[in-house]
Design a protein around this motif. Sequence first.
Motif, mmCIF file in Angstrom:
data_model
loop_
_atom_site.group_PDB
_atom_site.id
_atom_site.type_symbol
_atom_site.label_atom_id
_atom_site.label_comp_id
_atom_site.label_asym_id
_atom_site.label_seq_id
_atom_site.Cartn_x
_atom_site.Cartn_y
_atom_site.Cartn_z
ATOM 1 N N LEU A 68 9.862 0.541 -2.217
ATOM 2 C CA LEU A 68 10.285 1.909 -1.896
ATOM 3 C C LEU A 68 11.115 1.965 -0.617
ATOM 4 C CD1 LEU A 68 6.908 3.749 -2.570
ATOM 5 C CD2 LEU A 68 8.776 3.284 -4.167
ATOM 6 N N PRO A 69 12.073 2.885 -0.563
ATOM 7 C CA PRO A 69 12.873 3.019 0.650
ATOM 8 C C PRO A 69 12.126 3.687 1.802
ATOM 9 C CG PRO A 69 13.596 4.588 -1.014
ATOM 10 C CD PRO A 69 12.559 3.715 -1.657
ATOM 11 N N SER A 70 11.093 4.466 1.497
ATOM 12 C CA SER A 70 10.357 5.192 2.542
ATOM 13 C C SER A 70 9.014 4.514 2.819
ATOM 14 C CB SER A 70 10.108 6.636 2.093
ATOM 15 O OG SER A 70 9.098 6.663 1.100
ATOM 16 N N PHE A 71 8.278 5.106 3.734
ATOM 17 C CA PHE A 71 6.912 4.660 4.008
ATOM 18 C C PHE A 71 5.893 5.378 3.120
ATOM 19 C CE2 PHE A 71 8.615 3.579 8.336
ATOM 20 C CZ PHE A 71 8.360 2.220 8.262
ATOM 21 N N ASN A 74 3.584 7.677 -2.222
ATOM 22 C CA ASN A 74 3.546 8.712 -3.255
ATOM 23 C C ASN A 74 4.900 8.955 -3.914
ATOM 24 O OD1 ASN A 74 0.736 9.349 -2.914
ATOM 25 N ND2 ASN A 74 1.342 10.219 -0.944
ATOM 26 N N THR A 75 5.971 8.351 -3.394
ATOM 27 C CA THR A 75 7.294 8.535 -3.986
ATOM 28 C C THR A 75 7.535 7.569 -5.152
ATOM 29 O OG1 THR A 75 8.360 7.045 -2.407
ATOM 30 C CG2 THR A 75 8.291 9.402 -1.836
ATOM 31 N N ALA A 76 6.659 6.600 -5.348
ATOM 32 C CA ALA A 76 6.824 5.641 -6.454
ATOM 33 C C ALA A 76 6.636 6.348 -7.792
ATOM 34 C CB ALA A 76 5.805 4.512 -6.333
ATOM 35 N N ASN A 77 7.372 5.878 -8.787
ATOM 36 C CA ASN A 77 7.146 6.443 -10.120
ATOM 37 C C ASN A 77 5.796 5.958 -10.641
ATOM 38 O OD1 ASN A 77 7.435 4.177 -12.182
ATOM 39 N ND2 ASN A 77 9.446 4.008 -11.182
ATOM 40 N N GLU A 78 5.277 6.659 -11.636
ATOM 41 C CA GLU A 78 3.905 6.435 -12.109
ATOM 42 C C GLU A 78 3.695 5.115 -12.834
ATOM 43 O OE1 GLU A 78 5.805 9.170 -15.311
ATOM 44 O OE2 GLU A 78 6.174 8.590 -13.229
ATOM 45 N N TYR A 79 4.763 4.357 -13.088
ATOM 46 C CA TYR A 79 4.633 3.097 -13.824
ATOM 47 C C TYR A 79 4.593 1.869 -12.922
ATOM 48 C CZ TYR A 79 5.696 6.188 -17.676
ATOM 49 O OH TYR A 79 5.660 7.223 -18.573
ATOM 50 N N VAL A 80 4.784 2.051 -11.627
ATOM 51 C CA VAL A 80 4.785 0.917 -10.684
ATOM 52 C C VAL A 80 3.350 0.462 -10.445
ATOM 53 C CG1 VAL A 80 5.344 0.172 -8.338
ATOM 54 C CG2 VAL A 80 6.924 1.677 -9.577
ATOM 55 N N ILE A 83 3.034 -1.193 -5.227
ATOM 56 C CA ILE A 83 3.882 -0.296 -4.441
ATOM 57 C C ILE A 83 4.010 -0.873 -3.035
ATOM 58 C CG2 ILE A 83 4.074 2.014 -3.456
ATOM 59 C CD1 ILE A 83 2.353 2.990 -5.859
ATOM 60 N N ILE A 84 5.265 -1.137 -2.648
ATOM 61 C CA ILE A 84 5.531 -1.649 -1.306
ATOM 62 C C ILE A 84 6.427 -0.636 -0.592
ATOM 63 C CG2 ILE A 84 6.471 -3.547 0.066
ATOM 64 C CD1 ILE A 84 5.864 -5.367 -2.392
ATOM 65 N N PRO A 85 5.847 0.231 0.238
ATOM 66 C CA PRO A 85 6.633 1.227 0.964
ATOM 67 C C PRO A 85 7.278 0.575 2.200
ATOM 68 C CG PRO A 85 4.270 1.646 1.218
ATOM 69 C CD PRO A 85 4.420 0.402 0.413
ATOM 70 N N THR A 86 8.552 0.183 2.072
ATOM 71 C CA THR A 86 9.204 -0.621 3.111
ATOM 72 C C THR A 86 9.595 0.166 4.348
ATOM 73 O OG1 THR A 86 11.479 -0.292 2.320
ATOM 74 C CG2 THR A 86 10.190 -2.101 1.317
ATOM 75 N N GLY A 87 9.933 1.455 4.193
ATOM 76 C CA GLY A 87 10.436 2.224 5.330
ATOM 77 C C GLY A 87 11.832 1.799 5.752
ATOM 78 N N LEU A 88 12.495 0.993 4.938
ATOM 79 C CA LEU A 88 13.805 0.446 5.305
ATOM 80 C C LEU A 88 14.983 1.234 4.751
ATOM 81 C CD1 LEU A 88 13.006 -3.342 4.778
ATOM 82 C CD2 LEU A 88 13.298 -2.142 6.958
ATOM 83 N N ASP A 89 14.712 2.321 4.043
ATOM 84 C CA ASP A 89 15.752 3.152 3.444
ATOM 85 C C ASP A 89 16.693 2.266 2.618
ATOM 86 O OD1 ASP A 89 16.867 5.625 2.850
ATOM 87 O OD2 ASP A 89 18.170 5.641 4.604
ATOM 88 N N VAL A 90 17.996 2.421 2.735
ATOM 89 C CA VAL A 90 18.926 1.651 1.901
ATOM 90 C C VAL A 90 18.918 0.153 2.234
ATOM 91 C CG1 VAL A 90 20.450 3.590 1.427
ATOM 92 C CG2 VAL A 90 20.909 2.113 3.387
#
Length: 188
Positions: A68-71, A74-80, A83-90
Motif C-alpha cells: 500500500l502507498p499509505s500507512f 484499511n485502504t487495501a482491497n478485500e482480496y489482499v 497487507i504491507i502499508p509502506t507509507g511511501l506513496d508513489v
Amino acid sequence: MKKIIAVAGNAIAPDDSVNFKLAFDTGRAIIDNGYRLQCGGLNGVMRAACMGARSSPKYTEGDIIGLLPSFDPNTANEYVDIIIPTGLDVFRNVIVASASAVIGVGGGAGSLSEMANAWALQRLVVAYRTAEGWSSKLADTRLDTRIRYPDIPEDRVYGADTAEEALEIINKYIDRYDRYHLGITPNN
C-alpha cells in the motif's frame, strides 16, 4: 519458495472494462501457474487481479500481497492476504517492480513508473498489447539501449494479448532473468 509476479495497472478500471477482465484473468493465471501475486493493493486493476487470484483452485492463504502507498491498512482491497502499508506513496512503485516479473495491464503514470523501474531493476517485464494505457505502448519494445542480458538477445518488454500468453512468456523466461540490481554503475 514461490516466485512473486507483480501486476501494475490502472487504479480505476470498471468491472466491464478490458483492463479489469485482463487483470482478473492474469491474477488467476499467476496462481494457477504456482506463483504469488503482488500489487499496490488498492482498487481497479489491482483489485481485479486479486479477485482473479482468489478464484484460482490453487489459491492458498498468503498468495496475494498488497504494498500500500499509505500507512493505513484499511485502504487495501478485500482480496489482499498480506497487507504491507509502506507509507511511501508513489515511491512504493519501485518495491512493486522488484518482483521476479512484472505484468503491465494498461496503466497511467504510476504503472508506467512500475514498468520502467522493473526494466531498470533487470526484471522480466510483460505488457498487454490489448489493454488501454501504457502497457500497449510499451509492449514489444526496449525501454532503452542498455544490454541487460547479453544471453537473451530478444530481451524487451514482451507483448502479450491474453493471460495465457503472458504466463507462457513468464514460464519460459523467469529463470533466465535471474540477476538483481546491485546499484547504479557505468554499465547499467
